[in-house]
Design a protein around this motif. Structure first.
Motif, PDB file in Angstrom:
ATOM      1  N   PRO A 178       0.564  48.459  23.389  1.00 54.20           N
ATOM      2  CA  PRO A 178       0.830  49.563  22.458  1.00 54.20           C
ATOM      3  C   PRO A 178       0.028  49.434  21.164  1.00 54.20           C
ATOM      4  O   PRO A 178      -0.279  48.340  20.707  1.00 54.20           O
ATOM      5  N   LEU A 179      -0.266  50.581  20.612  1.00 59.19           N
ATOM      6  CA  LEU A 179      -0.966  50.678  19.341  1.00 59.19           C
ATOM      7  C   LEU A 179       0.056  50.646  18.217  1.00 59.19           C
ATOM      8  O   LEU A 179       1.089  51.312  18.293  1.00 59.19           O
ATOM      9  N   VAL A 180      -0.229  49.876  17.173  1.00 61.13           N
ATOM     10  CA  VAL A 180       0.637  49.799  16.000  1.00 61.13           C
ATOM     11  C   VAL A 180      -0.173  50.265  14.796  1.00 61.13           C
ATOM     12  O   VAL A 180      -1.279  49.777  14.555  1.00 61.13           O
ATOM     13  N   ILE A 181       0.385  51.207  14.030  1.00 56.12           N
ATOM     14  CA  ILE A 181      -0.239  51.678  12.789  1.00 56.12           C
ATOM     15  C   ILE A 181       0.567  51.088  11.643  1.00 56.12           C
ATOM     16  O   ILE A 181       1.795  51.219  11.601  1.00 56.12           O
ATOM     17  N   ARG A 182      -0.122  50.426  10.714  1.00 55.59           N
ATOM     18  CA  ARG A 182       0.569  49.812   9.581  1.00 55.59           C
ATOM     19  C   ARG A 182      -0.355  49.750   8.382  1.00 55.59           C
ATOM     20  O   ARG A 182      -1.579  49.933   8.500  1.00 55.59           O
ATOM     21  N   ASP A 183       0.236  49.479   7.224  1.00 53.54           N
ATOM     22  CA  ASP A 183      -0.561  49.268   6.017  1.00 53.54           C
ATOM     23  C   ASP A 183      -1.378  47.989   6.171  1.00 53.54           C
ATOM     24  O   ASP A 183      -0.898  46.991   6.732  1.00 53.54           O
ATOM     25  N   ALA A 184      -2.590  48.019   5.663  1.00 51.56           N
ATOM     26  CA  ALA A 184      -3.454  46.848   5.715  1.00 51.56           C
ATOM     27  C   ALA A 184      -2.926  45.769   4.775  1.00 51.56           C
ATOM     28  O   ALA A 184      -2.315  46.059   3.750  1.00 51.56           O
ATOM     29  N   ARG A 185      -3.189  44.532   5.163  1.00 53.60           N
ATOM     30  CA  ARG A 185      -2.842  43.368   4.357  1.00 53.60           C
ATOM     31  C   ARG A 185      -4.125  42.603   4.045  1.00 53.60           C
ATOM     32  O   ARG A 185      -5.115  42.710   4.776  1.00 53.60           O
ATOM     33  N   THR A 186      -4.097  41.827   3.004  1.00 52.35           N
ATOM     34  CA  THR A 186      -5.286  41.075   2.595  1.00 52.35           C
ATOM     35  C   THR A 186      -5.845  40.246   3.748  1.00 52.35           C
ATOM     36  O   THR A 186      -7.063  40.163   3.926  1.00 52.35           O
ATOM     37  N   GLU A 187      -4.968  39.675   4.567  1.00 47.45           N
ATOM     38  CA  GLU A 187      -5.448  38.842   5.677  1.00 47.45           C
ATOM     39  C   GLU A 187      -6.142  39.652   6.771  1.00 47.45           C
ATOM     40  O   GLU A 187      -6.726  39.081   7.690  1.00 47.45           O
ATOM     41  N   ASP A 188      -6.111  40.984   6.685  1.00 46.55           N
ATOM     42  CA  ASP A 188      -6.822  41.845   7.636  1.00 46.55           C
ATOM     43  C   ASP A 188      -8.286  42.060   7.261  1.00 46.55           C
ATOM     44  O   ASP A 188      -9.044  42.656   8.033  1.00 46.55           O
ATOM     45  N   ALA A 189      -8.693  41.596   6.091  1.00 49.10           N
ATOM     46  CA  ALA A 189     -10.014  41.937   5.563  1.00 49.10           C
ATOM     47  C   ALA A 189     -11.159  41.583   6.507  1.00 49.10           C
ATOM     48  O   ALA A 189     -12.085  42.386   6.692  1.00 49.10           O
ATOM     49  N   ASP A 190     -11.112  40.418   7.119  1.00 51.70           N
ATOM     50  CA  ASP A 190     -12.203  40.027   8.023  1.00 51.70           C
ATOM     51  C   ASP A 190     -12.281  40.958   9.230  1.00 51.70           C
ATOM     52  O   ASP A 190     -13.370  41.370   9.634  1.00 51.70           O
ATOM     53  N   GLU A 191     -11.131  41.302   9.795  1.00 52.66           N
ATOM     54  CA  GLU A 191     -11.129  42.182  10.969  1.00 52.66           C
ATOM     55  C   GLU A 191     -11.531  43.605  10.591  1.00 52.66           C
ATOM     56  O   GLU A 191     -12.250  44.271  11.351  1.00 52.66           O
ATOM     57  N   ILE A 192     -11.078  44.091   9.436  1.00 47.40           N
ATOM     58  CA  ILE A 192     -11.483  45.418   8.964  1.00 47.40           C
ATOM     59  C   ILE A 192     -13.001  45.454   8.799  1.00 47.40           C
ATOM     60  O   ILE A 192     -13.671  46.395   9.233  1.00 47.40           O
ATOM     61  N   ALA A 193     -13.547  44.402   8.187  1.00 48.95           N
ATOM     62  CA  ALA A 193     -14.997  44.334   7.975  1.00 48.95           C
ATOM     63  C   ALA A 193     -15.740  44.298   9.308  1.00 48.95           C
ATOM     64  O   ALA A 193     -16.780  44.948   9.463  1.00 48.95           O
ATOM     65  N   GLY A 194     -15.227  43.574  10.280  1.00 48.94           N
ATOM     66  CA  GLY A 194     -15.867  43.525  11.591  1.00 48.94           C
ATOM     67  C   GLY A 194     -15.897  44.889  12.251  1.00 48.94           C
ATOM     68  O   GLY A 194     -16.928  45.303  12.802  1.00 48.94           O
ATOM     69  N   VAL A 195     -14.770  45.595  12.194  1.00 48.53           N
ATOM     70  CA  VAL A 195     -14.719  46.957  12.741  1.00 48.53           C
ATOM     71  C   VAL A 195     -15.707  47.848  12.003  1.00 48.53           C
ATOM     72  O   VAL A 195     -16.450  48.619  12.623  1.00 48.53           O
ATOM     73  N   HIS A 196     -15.739  47.725  10.671  1.00 49.31           N
ATOM     74  CA  HIS A 196     -16.618  48.539   9.842  1.00 49.31           C
ATOM     75  C   HIS A 196     -18.080  48.353  10.266  1.00 49.31           C
ATOM     76  O   HIS A 196     -18.802  49.323  10.530  1.00 49.31           O
ATOM     77  N   VAL A 197     -18.513  47.121  10.345  1.00 44.85           N
ATOM     78  CA  VAL A 197     -19.913  46.829  10.677  1.00 44.85           C
ATOM     79  C   VAL A 197     -20.242  47.252  12.113  1.00 44.85           C
ATOM     80  O   VAL A 197     -21.248  47.926  12.352  1.00 44.85           O
ATOM     81  N   ARG A 198     -19.415  46.860  13.075  1.00 41.52           N
ATOM     82  CA  ARG A 198     -19.708  47.214  14.475  1.00 41.52           C
ATOM     83  C   ARG A 198     -19.707  48.725  14.689  1.00 41.52           C
ATOM     84  O   ARG A 198     -20.521  49.257  15.450  1.00 41.52           O
ATOM     85  N   SER A 199     -18.813  49.411  14.005  1.00 43.92           N
ATOM     86  CA  SER A 199     -18.760  50.866  14.142  1.00 43.92           C
ATOM     87  C   SER A 199     -20.021  51.513  13.567  1.00 43.92           C
ATOM     88  O   SER A 199     -20.609  52.394  14.189  1.00 43.92           O
ATOM     89  N   TRP A 200     -20.414  51.092  12.375  1.00 44.23           N
ATOM     90  CA  TRP A 200     -21.651  51.619  11.795  1.00 44.23           C
ATOM     91  C   TRP A 200     -22.830  51.353  12.727  1.00 44.23           C
ATOM     92  O   TRP A 200     -23.650  52.234  12.972  1.00 44.23           O
TER      93      TRP A 200
END
Length: 173
Positions: free
Chosen positions: A3-25
C-alpha cells in the motif's frame, strides 16, 4: 504491490526525497535539458537543501508530502502560497516528482490530490503550477487531473540552465 502511504515529510526523508528528485529529473527531462546538467545533478547537494527546507520551511510553504511504499519514499510534492505576482491570491504546487520506478503506480495521483486538498483547506480557491515546455508526460498527467493551460509562460534562468515553462491552473473545491 504494497500500500501507498501519504504523509508529511520528515528531516530523515531528505536523502530519499533528493534521490527521487534527481532520478526523476534525469528521466523526465532527458532531451529537454542539456544532458551535462542532468548528469551533474547531485543527490548529496539536493539532500542538504531538502534537510534545510524541511527543518526551516519558507513562510509561503504549506506542506511537503511524501508517498511511501514499504517505508521508502517513491514520490513527493511541495506546495504553498502562490509566488508569482499575478498568482498571489492562489495556491501553488511548487514541485511534484515520482521516482521513475513509481511512474503510473498512483503515487503522483495520490500526492496531487492531497496537495490540492491542503491548498483548498488553506482557503485558496485556485491553484497553479509550472510545467517544463516539451514535458508531454507531465502535461498529460495534469490534464487528466483537470489542470488547464492558462497561456502564461515564463523563462527561468538557473546556473548553466534556461528553462521555458508554461502554467496550468485548476479551480479548487
Amino acid at each position: 504491490m504494497s500500500p501507498l502511504v501519504i504523509r508529511d515529510a520528515r528531516t530523515e526523508d531528505a536523502d530519499e526525497i533528493a534521490g527521487v528528485h534527481v532520478r526523476s529529473w534525469q528521466a523526465a527531462y532527458r532531451g529537454l535539458i542539456d544532458q551535462s546538467v542532468l548528469d551533474g545533478l547531485s543527490i548529496t547537494e539536493r539532500a542538504d537543501g531538502w534537510r534545510r527546507n524541511i527543518a526551516d520551511p519558507l513562510p509561503t510553504t504549506l506542506g511537503l508530502l511524501v508517498a511511501t511504499r514499504d517505508e521508502q519514499v517513491v514520490a513527493w510534492t511541495s506546495f504553498g502560497s502562490g509566488r508569482d505576482p499575478d498568482g498571489l491570491a492562489d495556491g501553488e504546487v511548487y514541485g511534484i516528482y515520482a521516482d521513475p520506478s513509481a511512474w503510473s503506480t498512483g503515487a503522483g495521483h495520490a500526492l496531487l490530490e492531497a496537495a490540492e486538498q491542503r491548498i483548498s483547506d488553506s482557503g485558496y480557491r485556485r491553484a497553479y503550477l509550472w510545467v517544463l515546455d516539451g514535458n508531454e508526460r507531465a502535461d498529460a498527467f495534469y490534464a487528466r487531473h483537470g489542470w488547464v493551460e492558462d497561456g502564461a509562460i515564463k523563462i527561468e534562468e538557473r546556473p548553466q540552465l534556461t528553462m521555458s515553462e508554461h502554467r496550468r491552473v485548476k479551480p479548487l473545491r
